[in-house]
Scaffold this active site. Sequence first.
Site, PDB file in Angstrom:
ATOM      1  N   LYS A   1       4.662   2.223   8.392  1.00 56.90           N
ATOM      2  CA  LYS A   1       3.386   2.904   8.782  1.00 56.90           C
ATOM      3  C   LYS A   1       2.184   2.160   8.821  1.00 56.90           C
ATOM      4  O   LYS A   1       1.492   2.268   9.776  1.00 56.90           O
ATOM      5  CB  LYS A   1       3.250   4.039   7.635  1.00 56.90           C
ATOM      6  CG  LYS A   1       2.192   5.150   8.200  1.00 56.90           C
ATOM      7  CD  LYS A   1       2.033   6.194   7.022  1.00 56.90           C
ATOM      8  CE  LYS A   1       3.044   6.820   6.625  1.00 56.90           C
ATOM      9  NZ  LYS A   1       3.028   7.785   5.672  1.00 56.90           N
TER      10      LYS A   1
ATOM     11  N   THR B   1      -5.299  12.740   6.516  1.00 56.89           N
ATOM     12  CA  THR B   1      -4.037  12.842   6.900  1.00 56.89           C
ATOM     13  C   THR B   1      -3.866  14.055   7.904  1.00 56.89           C
ATOM     14  O   THR B   1      -3.327  13.870   8.936  1.00 56.89           O
ATOM     15  CB  THR B   1      -3.107  13.134   5.585  1.00 56.89           C
ATOM     16  OG1 THR B   1      -3.194  11.814   4.884  1.00 56.89           O
ATOM     17  CG2 THR B   1      -1.542  13.020   6.138  1.00 56.89           C
TER      18      THR B   1
ATOM     19  N   LYS C   1       5.179   2.086  -2.855  1.00 58.51           N
ATOM     20  CA  LYS C   1       5.427   3.575  -3.335  1.00 58.51           C
ATOM     21  C   LYS C   1       5.513   3.556  -4.788  1.00 58.51           C
ATOM     22  O   LYS C   1       6.192   2.672  -5.527  1.00 58.51           O
ATOM     23  CB  LYS C   1       6.169   4.339  -2.665  1.00 58.51           C
ATOM     24  CG  LYS C   1       6.045   5.550  -2.503  1.00 58.51           C
ATOM     25  CD  LYS C   1       4.903   6.040  -1.419  1.00 58.51           C
ATOM     26  CE  LYS C   1       4.548   7.646  -1.535  1.00 58.51           C
ATOM     27  NZ  LYS C   1       3.793   8.023  -0.168  1.00 58.51           N
TER      28      LYS C   1
ATOM     29  N   SER D   1      -7.626   5.271   3.859  1.00 58.77           N
ATOM     30  CA  SER D   1      -7.320   4.557   2.249  1.00 58.77           C
ATOM     31  C   SER D   1      -7.750   3.100   2.667  1.00 58.77           C
ATOM     32  O   SER D   1      -8.330   2.668   1.906  1.00 58.77           O
ATOM     33  CB  SER D   1      -6.056   4.717   1.833  1.00 58.77           C
ATOM     34  OG  SER D   1      -5.722   5.682   1.123  1.00 58.77           O
TER      35      SER D   1
ATOM     36  N   LYS E   1       0.993  -1.251   0.041  1.00 58.20           N
ATOM     37  CA  LYS E   1       0.017  -0.077  -0.016  1.00 58.20           C
ATOM     38  C   LYS E   1       0.819   1.180   0.020  1.00 58.20           C
ATOM     39  O   LYS E   1       1.731   1.242   0.884  1.00 58.20           O
ATOM     40  CB  LYS E   1      -0.816  -0.104   1.311  1.00 58.20           C
ATOM     41  CG  LYS E   1      -1.847   0.909   1.332  1.00 58.20           C
ATOM     42  CD  LYS E   1      -3.037   0.789   0.713  1.00 58.20           C
ATOM     43  CE  LYS E   1      -4.105   1.779   0.463  1.00 58.20           C
ATOM     44  NZ  LYS E   1      -3.849   2.579  -0.774  1.00 58.20           N
TER      45      LYS E   1
HETATM   46  P1  NAD Z   1       0.160  18.486  -1.839  1.00 57.58           P
HETATM   47  O1  NAD Z   1       0.643  18.376  -3.203  1.00 57.58           O
HETATM   48  O2  NAD Z   1      -1.260  18.793  -1.719  1.00 57.58           O
HETATM   49  O3  NAD Z   1       0.849  20.009  -1.140  1.00 57.58           O
HETATM   50  C1  NAD Z   1       2.240  19.987  -0.901  1.00 57.58           C
HETATM   51  C2  NAD Z   1       2.378  21.461  -0.348  1.00 57.58           C
HETATM   52  O4  NAD Z   1       3.817  21.678  -0.359  1.00 57.58           O
HETATM   53  C3  NAD Z   1       2.115  22.575  -1.226  1.00 57.58           C
HETATM   54  O5  NAD Z   1       1.437  23.666  -0.799  1.00 57.58           O
HETATM   55  C4  NAD Z   1       3.478  22.987  -1.857  1.00 57.58           C
HETATM   56  O6  NAD Z   1       3.627  24.330  -2.505  1.00 57.58           O
HETATM   57  C5  NAD Z   1       4.271  23.109  -0.787  1.00 57.58           C
HETATM   58  N1  NAD Z   1       5.741  22.587  -0.971  1.00 57.58           N
HETATM   59  C6  NAD Z   1       6.352  22.045  -1.873  1.00 57.58           C
HETATM   60  N2  NAD Z   1       7.666  22.329  -1.976  1.00 57.58           N
HETATM   61  C7  NAD Z   1       7.769  23.100  -0.722  1.00 57.58           C
HETATM   62  C8  NAD Z   1       9.008  23.515  -0.264  1.00 57.58           C
HETATM   63  N3  NAD Z   1      10.274  23.344  -0.505  1.00 57.58           N
HETATM   64  N4  NAD Z   1       8.854  24.354   1.151  1.00 57.58           N
HETATM   65  C9  NAD Z   1       7.596  24.414   1.544  1.00 57.58           C
HETATM   66  N5  NAD Z   1       6.665  24.025   0.912  1.00 57.58           N
HETATM   67  C10 NAD Z   1       6.684  23.216  -0.186  1.00 57.58           C
HETATM   68  O7  NAD Z   1       0.662  17.432  -1.007  1.00 57.58           O
HETATM   69  P2  NAD Z   1       0.256  16.693   0.261  1.00 57.58           P
HETATM   70  O8  NAD Z   1      -0.781  15.718   0.102  1.00 57.58           O
HETATM   71  O9  NAD Z   1      -0.475  17.754   1.266  1.00 57.58           O
HETATM   72  O10 NAD Z   1       1.409  16.057   1.039  1.00 57.58           O
HETATM   73  C11 NAD Z   1       2.337  16.802   1.829  1.00 57.58           C
HETATM   74  C12 NAD Z   1       3.191  15.713   2.686  1.00 57.58           C
HETATM   75  O11 NAD Z   1       2.520  15.023   3.296  1.00 57.58           O
HETATM   76  C13 NAD Z   1       4.255  14.778   1.667  1.00 57.58           C
HETATM   77  O12 NAD Z   1       5.514  14.743   2.044  1.00 57.58           O
HETATM   78  C14 NAD Z   1       3.336  13.649   1.674  1.00 57.58           C
HETATM   79  O13 NAD Z   1       4.148  12.605   1.366  1.00 57.58           O
HETATM   80  C15 NAD Z   1       2.928  13.829   2.999  1.00 57.58           C
HETATM   81  N6  NAD Z   1       1.679  12.730   3.165  1.00 57.58           N
HETATM   82  C16 NAD Z   1       0.442  13.177   2.364  1.00 57.58           C
HETATM   83  C17 NAD Z   1      -0.560  12.273   2.609  1.00 57.58           C
HETATM   84  C18 NAD Z   1      -1.742  12.492   1.979  1.00 57.58           C
HETATM   85  O14 NAD Z   1      -2.959  11.681   2.248  1.00 57.58           O
HETATM   86  N7  NAD Z   1      -1.875  13.606   1.130  1.00 57.58           N
HETATM   87  C19 NAD Z   1      -0.468  11.051   3.502  1.00 57.58           C
HETATM   88  C20 NAD Z   1       0.788  10.868   4.035  1.00 57.58           C
HETATM   89  C21 NAD Z   1       1.931  11.795   3.961  1.00 57.58           C
END
Ligand code: NAD
Length: 442
Positions: free
Chosen positions: A105, A201, A117, A369, A81
């Site tokens: 996780k 999340t 992944k 999920s 997953k």
């Molecule tokens: P997203 O694409 O919706 O948002 C990412 C955000 O990070 C955006 O606002 C972008 O502008 C910002 N960003 C990118 N580069 C950056 C930088 N260098 N400095 C500051 N901000 C920056 O993605 P998301 O789904 O919100 O995911 C964010 C993090 O959470 C990732 O590490 C992802 O692996 C993790 N995550 C997400 C989920 C999920 O369900 N979406 C689950 C587990 C972990």
Amino acid sequence: MTKSIPKKDSSGTQETNIFANALKRLDEAAQFADIPPEALERLKHPKKMIQVSIPIRMDNGGLRIFQGYRVRHDHTRGPGKGGIRFHPNVNLDEVKALALWMTCKCAVMGLPFGGAKGGITVNPKELSRMELERLSRAYIARIAEFIGPKTDIPAPDVYTNPMIMGWMMMEYSKIAQEQSPAVITGKPIPLGGSLGREDATGRGGYYCIKELEEKKRWKPSKIRVAIQGFGNVGQNIARLLHADGYKIVAVSDSQGGIYKEEGFDIPSLIQNKNATRRLKAIYCTGSVCETIQVKSLSNKDLLELDVDILIPAALENQITEKNASKIKASNILELANGPITTEADKILNKKGVLVVPDILANGGGVTVSYFEWVQNNQGYYWSEEEVHAKLHTFMIREFNNVYHLMTNRKINMRTAAYVHALNRIGEAVEARGTSKYFLGNP
Ligand code: NAD
């Protein structure tokens, strides 16, 4: 969508070190865990990896070839997953590390899954909607034999969203010649998505903070929070904390950040960000918004603010040995995957910073999920309240399991989370038989 995505992390070492760093954490935790050495060794080698070239006809008639990846790290506890990331920095090493974290996780959260992944090396902001759809479908066509509702179930990650998951599910269903909603999660609701997945999340992280609030007797209005990243995860945790009275004093996106001592009106920032794709200091009454005077700050400055809770919610390797000693927050909730390097961890531990680690803090996403997959398989769907209630049960159960391991074993919370994961993986491996069993010493 005019802004570029940074090419490298601040340390410039992400591409070479991230999987090796992930393995170091396993070794550190293994000293405290009940896992046979053979089982630990297995976890150092992803089970299966696939790299694909994806030729795409662009809108201007030209051809571009993209690289895509899928890694199934481990399936001892169930099918793989893990999300699919679209980002220019995606490479095999990163995908391997992210897949390993997913194994841990899913085990921390007590889900019947292993870890996987995937990703494509692409800046999706440079593609039109049609190009993005062609690329998403072509990627699935290339990896269709590698994934499946009972083998490996993808989901969204950075710069992928429910619409992309919907395209991918439809492409897979076409290839499999049957409706296969359970092949992928994070889909739009009308295509079999789960209510409550969108904010899961951020919400899971919020439940962790509520547990800390009780343990540390926090008064929300006195607690100052800074959030790096204002996408799905950053916005949702900001919204929930703000509604409870927490002061969100700084937020940022890939272009930089804003700071306001008295705290932001988060619904106004979200409304504007989603309408304009820009993060702007704004206060809205209904649809009428006015710009407010605030300080702007860089992502680096945001991390170093004197706040009570720092929430990295963007990308990995943001807190490294270069800036860890400058971190002033006493609590960090890792909602991004891998935002703190192993070297930085050591420095933060010495400073006494409490880090709620990614494999627990952001586990709410994969938990819902899992709920989506269960609902798809049974063809019966739950209300949003039911999903929130079940998520709450899982989050606080595992938060407290990890918290108690931390206090009982006198280890930091990250190590405790890994120990919890390794114990569960170890149990599953033992149940299959190890050398101890085969040498007649069960
Ligand atoms: P997203 O694409 O919706 O948002 C990412 C955000 O990070 C955006 O606002 C972008 O502008 C910002 N960003 C990118 N580069 C950056 C930088 N260098 N400095 C500051 N901000 C920056 O993605 P998301 O789904 O919100 O995911 C964010 C993090 O959470 C990732 O590490 C992802 O692996 C993790 N995550 C997400 C989920 C999920 O369900 N979406 C689950 C587990 C972990």
